[in-house]
Design a protein around this motif. Structure first.
Motif, mmCIF file in Angstrom:
data_model
loop_
_atom_site.group_PDB
_atom_site.id
_atom_site.type_symbol
_atom_site.label_atom_id
_atom_site.label_comp_id
_atom_site.label_asym_id
_atom_site.label_seq_id
_atom_site.Cartn_x
_atom_site.Cartn_y
_atom_site.Cartn_z
ATOM 1 N N LYS A 194 0.781 -1.236 0.110
ATOM 2 C CA LYS A 194 0.032 0.036 -0.109
ATOM 3 C C LYS A 194 0.679 1.281 -0.144
ATOM 4 C CE LYS A 194 -3.688 2.159 2.825
ATOM 5 N NZ LYS A 194 -4.613 1.836 4.115
ATOM 6 N N GLU A 195 1.920 1.275 0.787
ATOM 7 C CA GLU A 195 2.627 2.383 0.988
ATOM 8 C C GLU A 195 3.555 2.636 -0.548
ATOM 9 O OE1 GLU A 195 3.433 4.569 3.212
ATOM 10 O OE2 GLU A 195 1.706 3.705 4.521
ATOM 11 N N ALA A 196 3.892 1.534 -1.286
ATOM 12 C CA ALA A 196 4.426 1.681 -2.649
ATOM 13 C C ALA A 196 3.666 2.059 -3.612
ATOM 14 C CB ALA A 196 5.093 0.254 -2.853
ATOM 15 N N LEU A 197 2.352 1.944 -3.390
ATOM 16 C CA LEU A 197 1.262 2.499 -4.453
ATOM 17 C C LEU A 197 1.286 3.807 -4.361
ATOM 18 C CD1 LEU A 197 -1.362 -0.276 -4.291
ATOM 19 C CD2 LEU A 197 0.145 0.199 -6.283
ATOM 20 N N LYS A 198 1.241 4.298 -2.832
ATOM 21 C CA LYS A 198 1.153 5.795 -2.540
ATOM 22 C C LYS A 198 2.188 6.479 -2.966
ATOM 23 C CE LYS A 198 -1.523 5.949 1.470
ATOM 24 N NZ LYS A 198 -1.798 6.261 2.972
ATOM 25 N N HIS A 199 3.459 6.052 -3.028
ATOM 26 C CA HIS A 199 4.693 6.761 -3.486
ATOM 27 C C HIS A 199 4.714 6.797 -5.030
ATOM 28 C CE1 HIS A 199 6.070 7.428 0.600
ATOM 29 N NE2 HIS A 199 6.254 6.087 0.838
ATOM 30 N N ALA A 200 3.943 5.732 -5.505
ATOM 31 C CA ALA A 200 4.297 5.647 -7.051
ATOM 32 C C ALA A 200 3.088 6.571 -7.678
ATOM 33 C CB ALA A 200 3.938 4.216 -7.439
ATOM 34 N N GLY A 201 2.255 7.450 -6.818
ATOM 35 C CA GLY A 201 1.511 8.170 -7.230
ATOM 36 C C GLY A 201 0.024 7.631 -7.830
ATOM 37 N N LEU A 202 -0.085 6.523 -7.206
ATOM 38 C CA LEU A 202 -1.480 5.537 -7.804
ATOM 39 C C LEU A 202 -2.438 5.827 -6.588
ATOM 40 C CD1 LEU A 202 -0.191 2.399 -9.212
ATOM 41 C CD2 LEU A 202 -0.542 4.195 -10.258
ATOM 42 N N GLU A 203 -3.649 6.016 -7.156
ATOM 43 C CA GLU A 203 -4.818 6.513 -6.294
ATOM 44 C C GLU A 203 -5.230 5.007 -5.555
ATOM 45 O OE1 GLU A 203 -8.145 7.923 -8.117
ATOM 46 O OE2 GLU A 203 -7.115 9.882 -8.849
ATOM 47 N N LEU A 204 -5.452 5.028 -4.314
ATOM 48 C CA LEU A 204 -5.819 3.995 -3.451
ATOM 49 C C LEU A 204 -6.988 4.190 -2.583
ATOM 50 C CD1 LEU A 204 -5.392 0.731 -2.694
ATOM 51 C CD2 LEU A 204 -3.733 1.732 -0.936
ATOM 52 N N LYS A 205 -8.273 4.081 -2.862
ATOM 53 C CA LYS A 205 -9.263 4.341 -1.986
ATOM 54 C C LYS A 205 -8.892 3.838 -0.519
ATOM 55 C CE LYS A 205 -12.572 3.768 -5.937
ATOM 56 N NZ LYS A 205 -13.756 2.882 -6.211
ATOM 57 N N GLU A 206 -9.312 4.717 0.518
ATOM 58 C CA GLU A 206 -9.085 4.407 1.794
ATOM 59 C C GLU A 206 -9.892 3.257 2.307
ATOM 60 O OE1 GLU A 206 -6.821 5.805 3.865
ATOM 61 O OE2 GLU A 206 -5.882 6.758 2.178
ATOM 62 N N ASP A 207 -11.143 2.825 1.745
ATOM 63 C CA ASP A 207 -12.138 1.868 2.158
ATOM 64 C C ASP A 207 -11.697 0.530 1.435
ATOM 65 O OD1 ASP A 207 -13.012 2.638 -0.264
ATOM 66 O OD2 ASP A 207 -14.825 2.417 0.185
ATOM 67 N N THR A 208 -10.475 0.522 0.743
ATOM 68 C CA THR A 208 -10.324 -0.958 0.197
ATOM 69 C C THR A 208 -10.058 -1.829 1.370
ATOM 70 O OG1 THR A 208 -9.215 0.381 -1.835
ATOM 71 C CG2 THR A 208 -8.713 -2.120 -1.576
ATOM 72 N N PRO A 209 -10.585 -2.948 1.153
ATOM 73 C CA PRO A 209 -10.175 -3.977 2.270
ATOM 74 C C PRO A 209 -8.733 -4.366 2.147
ATOM 75 C CG PRO A 209 -11.677 -4.774 0.652
ATOM 76 C CD PRO A 209 -11.457 -3.446 0.196
ATOM 77 N N LEU A 210 -8.052 -4.588 3.150
ATOM 78 C CA LEU A 210 -6.821 -4.770 3.226
ATOM 79 C C LEU A 210 -6.722 -6.028 4.340
ATOM 80 C CD1 LEU A 210 -3.915 -3.975 2.205
ATOM 81 C CD2 LEU A 210 -3.638 -2.664 4.139
ATOM 82 N N ARG A 211 -6.415 -7.163 3.907
ATOM 83 C CA ARG A 211 -6.285 -8.290 4.898
ATOM 84 C C ARG A 211 -5.539 -9.457 4.256
ATOM 85 N NH1 ARG A 211 -9.492 -12.837 4.391
ATOM 86 N NH2 ARG A 211 -10.945 -12.984 2.641
ATOM 87 N N ASP A 212 -5.074 -10.286 5.124
ATOM 88 C CA ASP A 212 -4.440 -11.392 4.654
ATOM 89 C C ASP A 212 -5.390 -12.436 4.367
ATOM 90 O OD1 ASP A 212 -2.589 -13.305 4.543
ATOM 91 O OD2 ASP A 212 -1.770 -13.432 6.279
ATOM 92 N N PRO A 213 -5.416 -12.993 3.260
ATOM 93 C CA PRO A 213 -6.186 -14.056 2.591
ATOM 94 C C PRO A 213 -5.892 -15.125 3.521
ATOM 95 C CG PRO A 213 -4.520 -13.729 1.131
ATOM 96 C CD PRO A 213 -4.424 -12.657 2.102
ATOM 97 N N THR A 214 -4.936 -15.582 4.181
ATOM 98 C CA THR A 214 -4.560 -16.876 5.019
ATOM 99 C C THR A 214 -5.329 -16.749 6.269
ATOM 100 O OG1 THR A 214 -2.663 -15.834 6.128
ATOM 101 C CG2 THR A 214 -2.434 -17.087 3.847
#
Length: 1354
Positions: A194-214
């Protein structure tokens, strides 16, 4: 692999007797009277009526009373039969009891009482299975526990704090901040992404679920739209825990939202909260705790991983965690599950739907839909299921309560649907029901483990029953909607990967003619007829369809049968259909639809097999029915064969059944005599040695049998399949092949199934020896003939481990007991023949084996000689050269000389090398090396040496030396090396005079005197030389008598005299001293002889020398008296004119002799008294405490701080292990064995007569025998003493000796039989190999009477 079939569907239509139009509300099973108690009620009348329906169709009205609140519902009802009390729990809070008169139940006399009332009202109520505790949930969400007397045991509020949750998506550990909680192994990686996407200038919605699929996403527990918001209670089978399901509002602390959630709480019997279930979205109101397990069943509606709506049945553990689920295959949008119930054995799960009931079972973690039972809605479309319950004790018995058609009482049975088991059609075809799918598996083609199957055939509706035809290619499927689907699927197509398809359908309107009829079972006759059993009210009809053209089945006939049929199935040969009526009668329906009664079982059997055996031209075919009752009794007609039976199966020649002792048993059908008094099937205490019984995995049952492959398929309790090849089936095939002289197939069957190849000969030796050449031609392969010859044993396998039992129709334990010592109280004592010769080694009686030491009549030798007589023919010689060598090597003892001579005659070096290699594989190379040397073939010896592990530095110089020697010297060196000393001596003799000194030295070195004398028997000079060497040897060996003769023969009188003296040959020695040249040595020689003879107690001979050669008269008389020759002493005194010596010497010696004999008699009498008393004490002890008498084995003489407790690998010694240390079980790994030290200890105990044990008894008996021998030896001396005493006027002393001797003999005679009364058990001993044997029986001795003197006998 087992399917559920419906045996009977009975209907109870209760009609109210005290108030009109009361409707069915509830009912319970009465396990005491085997009846059903029914509750009728209507809101309009506000009246409750209770009826009891008995098995004899009698209806008793137990109670009828009004209730105060007509709108209240009956939450629970129970019938306490032991106290004649009915208990009702109503939703308005009333607890009502109705007590009736047990002897004369009349509702007018029933006492109705409200024993308690809870004003707020109740949501749920449930009695525990032991009827001791009542659990109640009130409207205020309070949990109450009441005793059977309605005394409060516990009260607890269902606290909402138990289920408080947060909006966290992950598991919280209960401490620390939310940011520091563990969120799965992949969560940090996702944060970095997620941090890498931010630094790359890509948009990332804040409500995007962020969880480990395991890590599974935590659910909130939202309600299902089909939830009825009811509260339910379910108890575990042991009554220690119960579960309560409720709907409650739950607060999410983080956001303050409220959710309605379905909650399952688990409480202890005391009312303490044990756990709360984890939240599950879509969980519904259903609840059922598995009686014998740790699972709690409920239902859930959710979206499956494919995105489709699904209605699952889910399971919880007692701790509240999920434990698996399965899809119910119902339409989640229209179907609803109204209730769940388990059978009493936890094997069947019942799912109650609106208009039907489903029955599910589980094996190998797969859930099968086995039956779907519809209720009759043809007359009343709104008819529905209001309750469904299993019997609390009968797992295959249930009832279904309906709103408009009364109660259906259903009897079920488990059945494995299989194809034919007769040879030629035994493909192992097995059909399994799973909802609307028929799983088809021919086990002989593909042994596919369930839940997988070889092929599947799908129909439209759930399957009720299936059938397969005789050819295994036609299938008939009966569905729950009374339709029949037909299919034809060739075995060849199955092997080519094709799948079966429906060929035609027989609609239910062609089968059902009445609204109350239900099709329940289906079966084939051959390949042409399909019969369908249809149940009506009080009758059964059998509908037949012709299916020669599977695509166009045609109606044949409909037969009404009364009484009702419960089971219908194809006969064992598929030539007819058999059926069992409710009264246990077995019928046979043939292809012409003729019905014949076969027999009647003593009770209803839930599974049976009908066997048809061909009869003679007068009696016709014979039918035998074998039935298995619900309580495990196996019947053959009216005769009980065995008990604790769990499953049965029949083949062309055997009846197979499994029992609760984890045994697979067989009955020969060919010789079944109708009595079936086989004790072998009832005996469970001893390891079986009978081919009709073998151990299997615990809890396994029969699935199928394939005689052509000698195999049986079993299913374990967990669902796995195991294919075994029972020895009896393999041996039956082998014996059949041998009778047909089909030795090749017999050999291959034995080789595949590890059967001793001896049976090819042992089963019919005469047939074998008359067809040896035919046997060789059939076996053909050299390696197969080699295997046969090399695996032979002396044991007759047809009488021991492969004993044929087909003609054993009586009890077999008596025969088994003749082969082994009884090891348990249930066994009869072994009847072992006594040894033929008590002086020889005793005969062992374990396993009926005798050690063969004389090979003149060896079975192996006879077979090898017969094989060799064929193979040595020119047409077989070159082909079977290897087998010829094998036959020579396998004879007893091995004929290695013949084999090596044969190999030595080969001219081809490669052939020699191959033959030597093969022979070295069969026999010890060292023996072969020595045998080849004995043939004086150095080259062959070298070839064998190269195949051994010998060091070339050792054997090469030796063989090279032999190779360069002359023939005689080579033979001498070889025979000397092999220790064939006589042959070596022959070689030295043949070398001539140059080797005479070497010959003499060799004779002395190896003591070959006799052989050397035989060589020179015609050469006097050399014979005398050897004889002198032999005389020196005899003198050295202290064989003075023969040495003296040898010296005297050679003229060496000096050495002859010395050896005569040493050999105590006094006449020969004194004869030499009479020669003039040796007369000076006479006195010395006589004195030496007197001294040595006196030491040997040869007083008479010494007396002769003293008187005749030394002239010592007094000493001679004294010596005669010492030998009890008083008559000689007196005669000599008078003859030499010395009568005074009679008084001075003879009388003195008479008194000494009297003292000696009197003391002997006193000792013997005292010994007899004490030993007889001790023997009686020992035998009394044996009767009172045999364990201590027979002794504790030395191996168990452990210190006090060492545990000797029994475990899985040890067996506590019992009375029957005796002093042997052996148990009835097999020896375990690491078990101690009797060593040489133990053997010596055993001998010492026997010699000393270890006190208080069986050894002391044996010692005492033998001691009495030795006493008698001593008396017999002394008797002549006593007689001469009595005569001497009388002659010298000592009559009183003579009388005393005669009297005491006679009394002692009489005492021994009276008790000798008692003394020698030793039972066969007491004669049992154990050798160092752990085998029991009998010591020789100690015979009762013959006792002679003492010859009395008449002048004293008064």
């Amino acid at each position: 692999m087992r399917n559920l079939i419906v045996l009977n569907r009975g209907t109870i239509d209760p009609q109210s007797r005290t108030y009109p139009d009361l409707a069915l509300v509830d009912s319970v099973f009465d396990t005491v009277s085997d009846s059903i108690t029914i509750v009728l009620y209507s809101e309009e009348s506000a009246t409750i009526e209770v009826q009891q329906f008995m098995k004899n169709e009698q209806v008793l009205v137990l109670a009828s009373f009004p209730i105060s609140d007509p709108s209240s519902k009956l939450l629970s009802f129970n019938h306490f039969v032991d106290s004649a009390q009915l208990v009702f729990v109503l939703s308005n809070g009333d607890l009502i009891t109705a007590s009736y008169d047990m002897s004369n139940p009349e509702y007018d006399t029933t006492i109705v009482e409200i024993v308690g009332s809870i004003d707020v009202g109740l949501l749920a109520s449930q009695w525990s299975p032991d009827e001791e505790t009542l659990a109640i949930v009130t409207v205020e969400n309070k949990l109450l526990l009441l005793s059977r007397l309605f005394e409060p045991l516990s009260e607890r509020e269902l606290d909402p704090n138990d289920i408080k949750i947060t909006d966290s998506k992950h598991v919280a550990v209960g401490w620390g901040k939310k940011e520091t909680q563990f969120k799965g192994r992949g969560f940090k990686a996702l944060e970095r992404e997620k941090e890498a996407l931010k630094h790359a200038g890509l948009e990332l919605k804040e409500d995007t679920p962020l969880r480990d699929p395991t890590v599974a996403e935590v659910e909130q527990g939202t309600l299902s739209q089909f939830d009825d918001f009811s509260t339910k209670i379910s108890w575990r089978g042991d009554c220690e825990y119960f579960a309560v399901t409720t709907t409650e509002s739950v607060l999410v602390e983080d956001i303050g939202d409220m959710y309605d959630r379905r909650v399952v709480r688990v409480f202890t019997r005391e009312g303490e909260l044990d756990s709360v279930n984890e939240a599950v979205d879509g969980l519904e109101h259903n609840l059922a705790w598995k009686p014998q397990g740790a699972l709690i069943a409920s239902t859930q509606r959710h979206v499956d991983p494919d995105g489709d709506q699904a209605l699952d049945l889910v399971f919880y553990e007692r701790n509240g965690l999920r434990h698996g689920q399965f899809n119910t295959r119902l339409n989640p949008f229209t179907e609803g599950i109204n209730g769940l119930d388990w059978s009493s054995d936890s094997e069947i799960l019942l799912i109650q739907l609106h208009n039907r009931v489903q029955l599910w079972t589980s094996k190998n973690y797969h859930w099968y839909l086995k039956q779907e039972l519809h209720i009759n809605q043809s007359l009343v479309p709104e008819n529905q299921v209001i309750f469904a319950k299993f019997h609390p004790e009968k797992p295959l018995h249930l009832m279904i309560g309906t709103s408009h058609s009364g109660i259906q009482v259903v009897d079920l049975a488990l059945r494995v649907v299989t194809g034919p088991t007769h040879i030629g059609h035994d493909l192992g075809m097995t059909l399994v029901t799973d909802g609307n799918i028929a799983k088809i598996t021919p086990l002989s083609i593909a042994n596919v483990p369930p839940p997988i199957s070889f092929r599947e055939l799908e129909v439209e509706d759930p399957i009720s029953d299936l059938a397969v035809s005789k050819c295994n290619e036609k299938y008939a499927i009966l569905t729950s909607t009374n339709d029949v689907y037909l299919s034809h699927f060739a075995i060849a197509d199955a092997k080519n990967g094709k799948h079966p398809k429906i060929a035609s359908k027989i609609s239910s309107n062609l089968i059902i003619t009445d609204n109350n009829e239900v099709a329940k079972q289906i079966a084939f006759i051959k390949d042409s007829l399909v019969l369908i059993a249809v149940d009506g009210v009080g009758y059964t009809k059998v509908v037949a369809f012709e299916v020669d053209d599977i695509a166009n089945p045609t109606f044949n006939e409909s037969i009404d049968v009364s009484p009702k049929l419960v089971i219908m199935k194809s006969s064992a040969d598929f030539e007819a259909v058999t059926a069992e009526a409710v009264d246990g009668t077995i019928y046979l329906i043939n292809a012409a639809q003729d019905i014949d009664e076969i027999c009647k079982f003593p009770q209803l059997c839930r599974d049976y097999e009908l066997v048809t055996t061909p009869g003679d031209e007068y009696s016709g075919n014979k039918h035998t029915a074998f039935g298995l009752s619900s309580n495990g009794k196996l019947y053959a007609g009216e005769t009980q064969v065995a008990s604790a039976v769990t499953s049965i199966k029949v083949t062309e020649s055997h009846l197979l059944f499994t029992n609760a002792q984890s045994q697979l048993c067989f009955i020969h059908l060919a010789t079944a005599n109708g009595k079936f008094d086989y004790e072998v099937y009832q005996n469970t205490t001893t390891e079986s040695v009978d081919e009709r019984v073998r151990q299997i995995e615990r809890g396994s049952w029969l699935v199928n049998a394939m005689p052509s492959k000698y195999s049986v398929v079993l299913e374990s309790p967990r669902g796995n399949l195991e294919t075994i090849c029972p020895r009896i089936m393999v041996l039956s095939g082998v014996r059949k092949f041998i009778k047909e002289k089909n030795y090749k197939d017999a050999f291959l069957a034995c080789r595949t199934h590890r059967i001793d190849l001896d049976i090819l000969h042992d089963y019919d030796p005469e047939l074998f020896f008359s067809n040896v050449e035919f046997f060789v031609k059939q076996i053909k392969k050299v390696e197969h003939l080699d295997l046969f010859v090399s695996c032979l044993h002396e044991e007759d396998t047809s009488k021991s481990k492969y004993r044929e039992t087909i003609h054993e129709t009586g009890p077999v334990l008596d025969k088994l007991n003749q082969l082994s010592i009884s090891q348990s109280k249930a066994q009869t004592q072994a009847q072992t023949p006594e040894p033929q010769d008590v002086h020889n080694t005793v005969k062992r009686i374990i396993r009926n084996k005798e050690v063969v030491e004389d090979f003149k009549d060896s079975k192996i030798n006879r077979i090898c000689e017969a094989i060799l007589s064929v193979l040595l023919k020119p047409e077989y010689f070159q082909t079977y050269l290897q087998t010829i060598i094998t036959a020579y090597a396998c004879e007893k003892p091995p004929n290695l000389s013949a084999a090596l001579k044969l190999i030595g005659g080969f001219e081809n070096p490669e052939q020699v090398e191959q033959s030597v290699t093969h022979l070295c594989f069969l026999q010890d190379v060292n023996k072969l090396y020595n045998t080849a040397l004995g043939l004086y073939d150095v080259r062959l010896t070298l070839a064998i040496s190269q195949q051994s592990q010998k060091d070339p530095k050792e054997y090469l110089p030796f063989l090279q030396n032999l190779h360069i020697q002359k023939e005689l010297r080579r033979k001498f060196l070889i025979d000397d090396y092999l220790k064939n000393y006589e042959k070596a001596l022959d070689s030295l003799h043949q070398e001539g005079e140059d080797s005479e000194q070497e010959f003499d030295d060799y004779v002395v070195a190896h003591s070959l005197y006799k052989y050397a004398l035989n060589i020179y028997k015609y050469d006097d000079k050399r014979s005398n030389d050897v004889l002198r060497l032999y005389a020196d040897y005899l003198n050295h060996q202290q064989n003075f008598a023969e040495a003296a003769i040898s010296y005297e023969y050679l003229g060496d009188f000096e050495n002859a005299l010395e050896n005569h003296i040493l050999g105590k040959k006094w006449k020969e020695a004194l004869a030499i001293t009479e020669r003039p040249e040796y007369s000076s040595k006479m006195v010395v020689t006589a004195e030496r002889l007197v001294s040595s003879l006196t030491e040997d107690h040869k007083y008479a001979e010494a007396a002769v020398i003293e008187f005749q050669f030394l002239g010592n008269l007094e000493e001679a008389i004294k010596l005669y008296c010492k030998n009890y020759y008083y008559d000689e002493a007196i005669l000599l005194s008078f003859k030499q004119k010395k009568p005074e010596l009679i008084e001075t010497v003879v009388d003195t010696q008479l008194n000494e002799g009297f003292g000696t004999i009197a003391e002997l008699l006193a000792d013997c009498k005292g010994q007899m008294n004490s030993q007889l008393r001790r023997l009686r004490e020992l035998r009394a002890k044996k009767a009172e405490d045999p364990y201590s008498f027979y002794g504790v084995p030395d191996e168990l003489d452990t210190p006090d701080n060492v545990s000797v407790a029994a475990s899985e690998t040890s067996t506590t010694p019992s009375f029957f292990t005796r002093y042997t240390g052996k148990t009835s079980g097999t020896a375990k790994t690491g078990a101690s064995r009797r060593t040489t030290k133990n053997k010596k200890r055993e001998e010492r105990k026997r010699a000393k007569g270890r006190k208080g044990t069986i050894y002391e008894e044996e010692y005492l008996i033998k001691s009495v025998g030795r006493l008698l021998e001593r008396l017999e030896q002394t008797e002549p001396d006593a007689i001469r003493l009595i005569e001497g005493l009388i002659r010298r006027h000592m009559k009183e002393k003579a009388y005393q000796i005669q009297k005491n001797w006679s009394e002692l003999i009489d005492f021994i005679t009276e008790n000798v039989v008692e003394i020698h009364n030793m039972s066969e058990k007491d004669r049992e001993r154990i050798d160092d190999n752990g085998e029991v044997y009998l010591i020789p029986e100690i015979p009762v001795p013959t006792i002679r009477e003492f010859p009395k003197k008449n002048i004293l006998d008064y």
